[in-house]
Every structure is written in structure tokens, then in C-alpha cells.
Design an enzyme around this catalytic site. Structure first.
Site, mmCIF file in Angstrom:
data_model
loop_
_atom_site.group_PDB
_atom_site.id
_atom_site.type_symbol
_atom_site.label_atom_id
_atom_site.label_comp_id
_atom_site.label_asym_id
_atom_site.label_seq_id
_atom_site.Cartn_x
_atom_site.Cartn_y
_atom_site.Cartn_z
ATOM 1 N N GLY A 1 1.168 -1.243 0.158
ATOM 2 C CA GLY A 1 0.359 0.178 0.546
ATOM 3 C C GLY A 1 0.908 1.260 -0.498
ATOM 4 O O GLY A 1 2.012 1.195 0.460
ATOM 5 N N ASP A 2 0.655 1.908 -0.630
ATOM 6 C CA ASP A 2 1.271 3.633 -0.633
ATOM 7 C C ASP A 2 1.670 3.972 0.312
ATOM 8 O O ASP A 2 2.583 4.677 0.544
ATOM 9 C CB ASP A 2 0.656 4.851 -2.126
ATOM 10 C CG ASP A 2 -0.547 5.021 -1.082
ATOM 11 O OD1 ASP A 2 -1.118 4.518 0.066
ATOM 12 O OD2 ASP A 2 -1.311 5.646 -1.398
ATOM 13 N N GLY A 3 0.964 4.119 1.645
ATOM 14 C CA GLY A 3 1.323 5.148 3.028
ATOM 15 C C GLY A 3 2.007 4.411 3.520
ATOM 16 O O GLY A 3 3.357 4.775 4.339
ATOM 17 N N VAL A 4 1.529 3.109 3.760
ATOM 18 C CA VAL A 4 3.171 1.612 4.263
ATOM 19 C C VAL A 4 4.457 1.881 3.391
ATOM 20 O O VAL A 4 5.028 2.287 4.239
ATOM 21 C CB VAL A 4 2.530 0.127 4.732
ATOM 22 C CG1 VAL A 4 3.240 -0.443 5.438
ATOM 23 C CG2 VAL A 4 1.277 0.152 4.805
ATOM 24 N N ALA B 1 4.614 4.451 1.842
ATOM 25 C CA ALA B 1 5.889 5.699 2.377
ATOM 26 C C ALA B 1 6.280 6.142 3.857
ATOM 27 O O ALA B 1 7.879 6.038 3.681
ATOM 28 C CB ALA B 1 5.124 6.339 1.986
#
Length: 184
Positions: A137-140, A142
Site C-alpha cells: 500500500g502507498d501509505g505503508v 511511504a
């Protein structure tokens, strides 16, 4: 955010604290499990025909490899995964009335999910049998990319959405739990 009928139904069956202990999230209509629950409640004919629930990147993996898979960081955003056991939560699936058979296989973000099929190769120009990795996932990703992997490190993202990641061994302490689920 205004509570939906689905979040209200969930809240009648599980406390905010217990929900957070399982998912690491507060109860919110923005997550995938509640959205799938909405489809089940409002479009039962579509829910009945649904074979698997996939996130967008998982659908691309399906088209490239013919594999129905997802990985832990994206699965976390469904609020259907037991974050402590890294598996689908039978308790939450039962509360939401979602059939476990509709959930894809769980993998690590670094796992090879499968290989480019001949059909996908012809359509994309990618070499057949090229390994496809789950990704994350993008947030993780990042947060990991900014070094938020050691105790006491935090990452703040301000953009289309805003959120903070914190690396801690004490996530389930009463004070942190109360803060994160909005009790203080």
C-alpha cells in the site's frame, strides 16, 4: 465523518476498543469491509455474484497472473484483517456478514504472486513468466521509505489525505489506543 448504516450495525456488535485491537483502525465507513458490507446490503445480486474482493492493484495482479491475492498492508485497509495474527478476522467477517470465501489469499508484500501469463504478455509486451511481486500500500511504503521503521520514529503525510504513522512497540497501551480511536 458521518456514520453509515453499516458502521452503526458494526458498532452495535463490537466496541471501538475491540475493533481497534483487531484492525489497528477506528470504525469508519471509509474502509473496504464496510464498503463490501454496503454492496451486500444494497446490491445483493452483485454481492451474490462476487467471487473475490480485490483492491485495485490486486485486480491488476489478477489480470497479469490469474491469481486472486492481496497483501497485508492493503488488507489492513479493509478492516477485515486481524492485525495481530495476519489473517482474515473471522470475528469481523461474521459481524459484517461477509463470506470468507470472497476474500483473496493473503501474502507478504515481497512475495511473488505469480508469473506473467501468455495472454498478459501478448497484451502488454511484458515477457511471459516474468515474476510479479505483490507490492504494498502507498501509505505503508511511504512510511517505510521515510525511515519510519524504528521505535519512536514518526512519518506525517499531508496531501490528498493526511495521516501520521508512528513506529512503537506499545501501540495497544491504553493511552495510545484511546487517542487513536478518538476517546481522548
Amino acid at each position: 465523518m458521518r456514520a453509515t448504516k453499516q458502521t452503526q450495525q458494526i458498532a452495535k456488535q463490537i466496541s471501538p476498543q475491540r475493533f481497534y485491537e483487531i484492525t489497528g483502525h477506528r470504525l469508519s465507513p471509509s474502509y473496504g469491509g464496510q464498503k463490501l458490507m454496503w454492496i451486500k446490503d444494497n446490491e445483493p445480486h452483485i454481492y451474490a455474484k462476487t467471487y473475490k474482493m480485490l483492491n485495485a492493484k490486486d485486480f491488476i495482479i489478477l489480470k497479469l497472473t490469474n491469481q486472486f491475492v492481496t497483501e497485508y498492508s492493503d488488507t489492513s485497509s479493509t478492516c477485515l484483517m486481524d492485525l495481530n495474527k495476519l489473517c482474515w478476522s473471522d470475528e469481523l467477517l461474521n459481524i459484517m456478514g461477509i463470506d470468507k470465501q470472497k476474500m483473496p489469499k493473503l501474502l507478504k508484500s515481497t512475495d511473488i504472486t505469480g508469473y506473467i501469463t501468455n495472454t498478459a504478455s501478448e497484451l502488454t509486451g511484458l515477457c511471459p513468466n516474468t515474476p510479479v511481486v505483490c507490492g504494498g500500500g502507498d501509505g505503508v511504503c511511504a512510511a517505510v521509505g521515510t525511515g519510519c521503521i524504528k521505535e519512536g520514529i514518526a512519518h506525517s503525510s499531508i496531501g490528498t489525505s493526511s495521516w501520521i504513522s508512528i513506529t512503537t512497540k506499545n501501540l495497544f497501551s491504553p493511552k495510545i489506543k484511546a487517542l487513536l480511536i478518538g476517546l481522548i
